[in-house]
Each structure stands twice: as structure tokens, then as C-alpha cells.
Design a protein around this motif. Structure first.
Motif, mmCIF file in Angstrom:
data_model
loop_
_atom_site.group_PDB
_atom_site.id
_atom_site.type_symbol
_atom_site.label_atom_id
_atom_site.label_comp_id
_atom_site.label_asym_id
_atom_site.label_seq_id
_atom_site.Cartn_x
_atom_site.Cartn_y
_atom_site.Cartn_z
ATOM 1 N N PHE A 7 65.957 24.556 41.363
ATOM 2 C CA PHE A 7 66.300 25.600 40.416
ATOM 3 C C PHE A 7 65.298 25.609 39.270
ATOM 4 O O PHE A 7 64.595 24.638 39.031
ATOM 5 N N ILE A 8 65.253 26.753 38.579
ATOM 6 C CA ILE A 8 64.434 26.906 37.383
ATOM 7 C C ILE A 8 65.328 26.542 36.213
ATOM 8 O O ILE A 8 66.388 27.140 36.027
ATOM 9 N N ASP A 9 64.923 25.556 35.447
ATOM 10 C CA ASP A 9 65.741 25.028 34.361
ATOM 11 C C ASP A 9 65.544 25.867 33.092
ATOM 12 O O ASP A 9 64.468 25.855 32.499
ATOM 13 N N VAL A 10 66.579 26.597 32.708
ATOM 14 C CA VAL A 10 66.550 27.421 31.500
ATOM 15 C C VAL A 10 67.683 26.954 30.592
ATOM 16 O O VAL A 10 68.808 26.784 31.041
ATOM 17 N N ASP A 11 67.376 26.758 29.321
ATOM 18 C CA ASP A 11 68.377 26.345 28.329
ATOM 19 C C ASP A 11 68.716 27.567 27.475
ATOM 20 O O ASP A 11 67.864 28.075 26.743
ATOM 21 N N SER A 12 69.961 28.055 27.563
ATOM 22 C CA SER A 12 70.334 29.276 26.830
ATOM 23 C C SER A 12 70.173 29.105 25.325
ATOM 24 O O SER A 12 69.946 30.084 24.620
ATOM 25 N N CYS A 51 62.723 32.673 25.118
ATOM 26 C CA CYS A 51 61.689 31.703 25.446
ATOM 27 C C CYS A 51 60.893 32.188 26.645
ATOM 28 O O CYS A 51 61.319 33.085 27.375
ATOM 29 N N SER A 52 59.733 31.581 26.817
ATOM 30 C CA SER A 52 58.896 31.840 27.988
ATOM 31 C C SER A 52 58.643 30.519 28.696
ATOM 32 O O SER A 52 58.444 29.489 28.050
ATOM 33 N N LEU A 53 58.658 30.567 30.014
ATOM 34 C CA LEU A 53 58.402 29.387 30.828
ATOM 35 C C LEU A 53 57.300 29.708 31.823
ATOM 36 O O LEU A 53 57.273 30.797 32.396
ATOM 37 N N LEU A 54 56.409 28.748 32.027
ATOM 38 C CA LEU A 54 55.458 28.854 33.118
ATOM 39 C C LEU A 54 56.083 28.159 34.309
ATOM 40 O O LEU A 54 56.497 27.001 34.214
ATOM 41 N N VAL A 55 56.172 28.867 35.431
ATOM 42 C CA VAL A 55 56.847 28.344 36.610
ATOM 43 C C VAL A 55 55.901 28.454 37.801
ATOM 44 O O VAL A 55 55.426 29.543 38.116
ATOM 45 N N LYS A 56 55.632 27.319 38.447
ATOM 46 C CA LYS A 56 54.780 27.330 39.640
ATOM 47 C C LYS A 56 55.673 27.494 40.860
ATOM 48 O O LYS A 56 56.553 26.679 41.109
ATOM 49 N N LEU A 57 55.461 28.584 41.577
ATOM 50 C CA LEU A 57 56.217 28.870 42.792
ATOM 51 C C LEU A 57 55.222 29.126 43.910
ATOM 52 O O LEU A 57 54.344 29.974 43.769
ATOM 53 N N THR A 58 55.346 28.423 44.988
ATOM 54 C CA THR A 58 54.413 28.487 46.112
ATOM 55 C C THR A 58 52.993 28.312 45.602
ATOM 56 O O THR A 58 52.675 27.280 45.041
ATOM 57 N N ASP A 59 52.150 29.310 45.724
ATOM 58 C CA ASP A 59 50.745 29.151 45.351
ATOM 59 C C ASP A 59 50.384 29.860 44.043
ATOM 60 O O ASP A 59 49.220 29.991 43.716
ATOM 61 N N ARG A 60 51.377 30.322 43.295
ATOM 62 C CA ARG A 60 51.107 31.057 42.057
ATOM 63 C C ARG A 60 51.896 30.492 40.897
ATOM 64 O O ARG A 60 52.973 29.938 41.071
ATOM 65 N N PHE A 99 62.553 35.008 28.927
ATOM 66 C CA PHE A 99 63.991 35.259 28.883
ATOM 67 C C PHE A 99 64.397 35.755 27.507
ATOM 68 O O PHE A 99 63.897 35.269 26.484
ATOM 69 N N ALA A 100 65.304 36.713 27.476
ATOM 70 C CA ALA A 100 65.847 37.254 26.228
ATOM 71 C C ALA A 100 67.361 37.393 26.400
ATOM 72 O O ALA A 100 67.871 37.415 27.524
ATOM 73 N N TYR A 101 68.039 37.486 25.269
ATOM 74 C CA TYR A 101 69.496 37.624 25.291
ATOM 75 C C TYR A 101 69.888 38.804 24.416
ATOM 76 O O TYR A 101 69.436 38.923 23.273
ATOM 77 N N ASN A 102 70.715 39.701 24.951
ATOM 78 C CA ASN A 102 71.236 40.830 24.197
ATOM 79 C C ASN A 102 72.615 40.420 23.686
ATOM 80 O O ASN A 102 73.581 40.392 24.455
ATOM 81 N N GLU A 103 72.675 40.088 22.418
ATOM 82 C CA GLU A 103 73.906 39.573 21.823
ATOM 83 C C GLU A 103 75.022 40.619 21.797
ATOM 84 O O GLU A 103 76.190 40.306 22.027
ATOM 85 N N THR A 104 74.667 41.867 21.542
ATOM 86 C CA THR A 104 75.658 42.933 21.454
ATOM 87 C C THR A 104 76.372 43.152 22.789
ATOM 88 O O THR A 104 77.591 43.254 22.851
ATOM 89 N N ALA A 105 75.601 43.207 23.868
ATOM 90 C CA ALA A 105 76.174 43.483 25.184
ATOM 91 C C ALA A 105 76.425 42.213 26.003
ATOM 92 O O ALA A 105 76.959 42.295 27.103
ATOM 93 N N ASP A 106 76.024 41.045 25.486
ATOM 94 C CA ASP A 106 76.241 39.752 26.128
ATOM 95 C C ASP A 106 75.621 39.686 27.522
ATOM 96 O O ASP A 106 76.294 39.452 28.524
#
Length: 121
Positions: free
Chosen positions: A12-17, A22-31, A37-44
Motif C-alpha cells: 500500500f501507499i502510506d498516506v497520513d491524513s 502533501c505530496s509523495l514521490l511513489v515508485k511504481l513498476t518502472d516509473r 493529496f488534498a482534503y476538502n474540509e467543507t465536503a469531507d
């Protein structure tokens, strides 16, 4: 993490709410991808933007896709620029969850990686 019953390793991709936005660099296969990630507080709800990260900068692919429980990310796109594994927000703890919230994202609901049918991953 390994599922004992099936012997299958769960990735899994580890994201802390608490760290969103925040931005994460994630290596998947060869890229390497940048996932923002962003959070819309009004609409949850959470969103994720996807870029290919390379030495010349980042190439945007998707802006602001809404994370929905059980719905694979970027499924509307199917070409070689997108991640080979299927990325899906799920809860594998046995809790009855059907919605991603600020309280459960990154703890109970995680972005799990699954082999794409017919893929090499």
C-alpha cells in the motif's frame, strides 16, 4: 504486510491524513510518480493529483481525482503513462467501512496496490 490465509503480500501507499495537503514521490513498476493529496474540509473528501516525476520536471496526468472507497484510482485512464498496479482505497481490518473520512484515511483505509489483470506487476 502479509495475509496469512493466502500468503499474499499486501502493498500500500502510506498516506497520513494529518499531513494532508502533501505530496509523495511513489515508485511504481518502472516509473516514479508524484501524488499530491488534498482534503476538502467543507465536503469531507480527499483528492489526489498525479504527475510523472522525471529529471526535467513533472508531467501532469490527473488533477483532483476524488478518492472514493472501493473505487480504483485513475480507472478512467488506460495508457502506458498511468501506474501499472491498480490503486484502490480499502479497509482490510474487517471494520465495516464504506466511506473515506479524515479519521479513517491512512489508518484503516489505505491505498492498496493490486496487480492489474493481464499486467506484469
Amino acid at each position: 504486510m502479509k495475509l496469512i490465509e493466502s500468503g499474499q503480500e499486501i502493498r500500500f501507499i502510506d498516506v497520513d491524513s494529518d499531513r494532508v495537503p502533501c505530496s509523495l514521490l511513489v515508485k511504481l513498476t518502472d516509473r516514479t510518480y508524484r501524488m499530491t493529496f488534498a482534503y476538502n474540509e467543507t465536503a469531507d473528501f480527499f483528492t489526489v493529483s498525479l504527475e510523472i516525476s522525471n529529471s526535467g520536471g513533472n508531467t501532469p496526468l490527473v488533477y483532483g481525482e476524488v478518492l472514493r472507497y472501493g473505487k480504483p484510482l485513475f480507472e478512467a485512464f488506460n495508457d502506458e503513462r498511468y501506474p501499472l498496479p491498480v490503486i484502490c482505497p480499502l479497509c482490510l481490518t474487517g471494520d465495516e467501512i464504506d466511506t473515506i473520512t479524515y479519521d479513517n484515511f491512512g489508518t484503516k483505509v489505505r491505498l492498496y496496490l493490486f496487480d492489474r489483470p493481464g499486467g506484469e506487476n
